[in-house]
Design an enzyme around this catalytic site. Structure first.
Site, PDB file in Angstrom:
ATOM      1  CG  ASP A 185      -1.962   1.108   1.156  1.00  0.00           C
ATOM      2  OD1 ASP A 185      -2.387   1.460   0.044  1.00  0.00           O
ATOM      3  OD2 ASP A 185      -2.333   1.622   2.224  1.00  0.00           O
ATOM      4  CD  GLU A 204       0.231  -5.646   6.694  1.00  0.00           C
ATOM      5  OE1 GLU A 204      -0.353  -5.773   5.602  1.00  0.00           O
ATOM      6  OE2 GLU A 204      -0.143  -4.852   7.576  1.00  0.00           O
ATOM      7  CE1 TYR A 260      -3.342   0.643  10.410  1.00  0.00           C
ATOM      8  CE2 TYR A 260      -2.887  -1.588   9.652  1.00  0.00           C
ATOM      9  CZ  TYR A 260      -2.483  -0.276   9.844  1.00  0.00           C
ATOM     10  OH  TYR A 260      -1.212   0.107   9.485  1.00  0.00           O
ATOM     11  CD  GLU A 298       1.862  -1.478   9.408  1.00  0.00           C
ATOM     12  OE1 GLU A 298       0.692  -1.420   8.959  1.00  0.00           O
ATOM     13  OE2 GLU A 298       2.848  -1.798   8.718  1.00  0.00           O
TER      14      GLU A 298
END
Length: 680
Positions: free
Chosen positions: A220, A470, A523, A559
């Site tokens: 991303d 990731e 998240y 994160e």
């Protein structure tokens, strides 16, 4: 007759079945072989000392405005076939001016250049002084070209390199014209496929007028490309210091330091067989006073003992963080002739870790920091010293003590700056969203780590190696693949722990067992249960606990965050508003404080330091907006909240002093209102 036809048809059917079985069998064998991964040796890099002037070395920058040509996407190898490197690029097609260092994507107003897939070309002219022809070597060094580079000097190929974000160099002594004009030509290819690091895919998609070449990737951030970092010419003597490796440790309550050094040389000195080479080592403190010296034997290795040592401490852990000594290395040959001199900064510090803690100089560390990106308007991922200094000012303003080089190695200049300011770095190789594990990918992944560790092993700021971001750690072969990667990393450097930022659910992960520290990305309140700030704290506590319970390792949340549009204020809070970002952080803070009491939870990293550009998507309004700073490095509301959090942690954990402007004065009500730092 009918019987003969039936028998013939039966034979055809049998023959077809046999062929079909053979094809299926061969496919199964090919598929099975593709799944077999072995731990092969990879080529190791040499040299790569950062270019520094000394009594024996000169350095010249080739940064500036270069000439630039973009290849046709449908014909990326035309320049090779037509030998554009044999003459000025302007003779091949119209050129445009292009700054170096910089990403080329956002420099012009041309959409096709911004989204270009394939090769581009650079060239420029330069002079080499006649004095450089005398009894020395000349080297050409690139800080980074993304993703693959091919370089020619005066029409002769000098070097090629695959792996963006990492440096490469070659000797060009024999290719240069001294006291005359020279030409350097660079072809850069930004294409990412399933065996590059990072991975991507190339496809052809129909458009209104034909076909478009599309580069897709799952990571991303925007796939910026070009000559991203500085280009240097530098000289060395014929016999020169090629590599320096150091390791440090402290003892006697950090009052005595030790520096193990290992110097490698290249070239042939006069009468080398009869007169062994040796090095004289001198260590100077910050004030320039020599504190220790030593002379090696022909092995060029040894240990310096530093009495009254001043340790290298992280920011806010000590009143004088980031203390650096200067190590001077003099290479001597026959009759003690001085052959070469090189200097580098050294920080005296020791690292240790266990299944429950991480320590620097014997003191437990609690990481508080960011994921970051090398990203800015116009320049893309190009090196910008003004931006770098601004970023470190903001890191210190907010009270952070660390960051992760998400998701690739950052510039060498930024690593040096981190050394000087006591900012700890989790150094990450360029492997992002790793999947479809295969042998060629493994070899390149290991090569990326070898080049990274070779470059950064002497930096005191580097406290951990991150081997991926990731990765798809539940996939077939993930366990074998990452066992090889983790073991290889430790074979290169045993002095730092190994981690990876994992987004796979804990119950499905196969890789955490091979790490020293487990880092996870999640998240809550954003990608999971968007908008629900009442579904964050317990989920974070539960997941962190499950990682520790499964692997018995220290845990970091690498994160967390929420996209936030600068200036969008909504009450009650709503997704994308500045209020919502602050609430998401606050709910995480509650979880972190509960986890800190369990000791094995050792750090919290916000995603992200600043907004950054991504590929075009309906989920991204001008890029990823999870920064606590805008892309122009101005604070959002959450930055002030995070600043109070990080300095409060600094005072609790490290007994640091607090800035006077941490809180805004409100009202004196007999001390009942917490309105200044002393009220914490």
């Amino acid at each position: 007759m009918h019987l003969r036809i039936r028998l013939t048809c039966r034979k055809v059917e049998i023959w077809a079945l046999w062929l079909s079985s053979l094809v299926i069998g061969l496919y199964i064998i090919k598929f099975t072989l593709a799944l077999i991964i072995v731990n092969k040796d990879v080529k190791t890099s040499r040299g790569m000392l950062y270019p520094r002037e000394s009594e024996t070395r000169e350095v010249r920058s080739l940064d500036g405005i270069w000439n630039f040509v973009c290849s046709d996407e449908r014909n990326p190898t035309q320049g090779i076939r037509d030998k554009w490197y044999e003459d000025d690029l302007s003779k091949s097609r119209p050129i445009i001016p292009m700054p170096v260092p910089a990403s080329y994507n956002d420099i012009t107003t041309d959409r096709s250049l911004r989204d270009h897939v394939g090769t581009v070309w650079y060239d420029r002219k330069f002079f080499v002084p006649r004095s450089w022809a005398k009894d020395q070597r000349v080297w050409l060094r690139f800080g980074s070209v993304h993703y693959e580079a091919f370089v020619w000097i005066n029409g002769e190929q000098a070097v090629s390199h695959e792996m963006g974000h990492l440096p490469f160099e070659t000797e060009v002594t024999h290719l240069l014209s001294y006291g005359a004009e020279n030409r350097i030509t660079v072809m850069c290819d930004n294409a990412l496929i399933q065996t590059t690091v990072p991975q991507g895919k190339i496809s052809e998609v129909a458009n209104d007028g034909g076909v478009t070449i599309i580069q897709s990737y799952t990571f991303d951030f925007f796939n910026y490309a070009g000559i991203h970092r500085s280009v240097h010419l530098y000289t060395t003597p014929k016999t020169f210091i090629e590599e320096v490796q150091i390791n440090t440790k402290l003892s006697d309550n950090n009052s005595v330091g030790y520096i193990d050094y290992n110097v490698a040389v290249n070239g042939t000195a006069t009468n080398e067989a009869e007169n062994a080479l040796f090095v004289r080592i001198k260590l100077f403190n910050r004030e320039g006073v020599q504190v220790v010296n030593a002379t090696s034997d022909s092995s060029l290795t040894g240990t310096l003992k530093v009495s009254n040592a001043v340790p290298w401490w992280p920011y806010l852990m000590h009143s004088d963080p980031g203390y650096l000594y200067e190590l001077q290395i003099q290479l001597h040959g026959a009759k003690e002739e001085l052959l070469d001199v090189y200097r580098l900064s050294v920080g005296l510090r020791s690292l240790s870790w266990s299944n429950t803690t991480f320590q620097i100089n014997g003191k437990p560390i609690y990481f508080r920091g960011f994921g970051r990106h090398e990203d800015s308007d116009v320049r893309g991922k190009g090196l910008d010293n003004a931006l770098m200094v601004r970023d470190f000012n903001l890191i210190k303003w907010i009270g952070a003590n660390a960051y992760r080089t998400s998701h690739y190695p950052y510039s060498e200049e930024s690593m040096q700056f981190a050394d000087r300011h006591g900012i700890m770095v989790i150094d990450e190789c360029p492997s992002g969203d790793t999947q479809n594990y295969n042998q060629l990918l493994l070899d390149k992944h290991k090569s990326s780590l070898e080049q990274l560790i070779h470059r950064d092993r002497n930096h005191p700021s580097v406290v951990m190696w991150s081997i991926a971001n990731e990765p798809r750690t539940s996939q077939l072969n993930a366990d074998t693949y990452f066992q090889f990667v983790a073991d290889y990393t430790r074979s290169l450097d045993k002095s730092r722990p190994v981690t990876a930022a994992i987004a796979t659910p804990c119950s499905e992960d196969k890789v955490g067992r091979y790490l020293d520290v487990v880092s996870f990305n999640r998240y809550n309140g954003w990608y999971s249960n968007a908008g629900r700030t009442d579904m964050i704290t317990k989920r974070v506590i539960d997941e962190a606990t499950s990682w520790n319970k499964k692997y018995g390792k220290p845990v970091i949340m690498a994160e967390y965050g929420a996209d936030t549009l600068e200036g969008l204020h909504l009450q009650p809070s709503f997704v994308f508003s500045e209020e919502f970002q602050s609430e998401v952080y606050s709910q995480h803070f509650k979880a972190f404080d509960a986890l800190r009491r369990k000791k094995w939870f050792i750090g919290e990293f916000v995603w992200n330091f600043a907004d950054f550009k991504t590929a075009q998507s309906y989920t991204r309004v001008g890029g990823n907006k999870k920064g606590i700073f805008t892309r122009s490095r101005q604070p959002k509301s959450a930055a002030y909240l995070l600043r109070q959090r990080y300095f409060a942690l600094g005072r609790e954990v490290d007994q640091c002093s607090l800035p006077e402007d941490l809180f805004t004065y409100i009202l004196d009500m007999g001390g009942s209102i917490k309105n200044k730092s002393s009220d914490l």
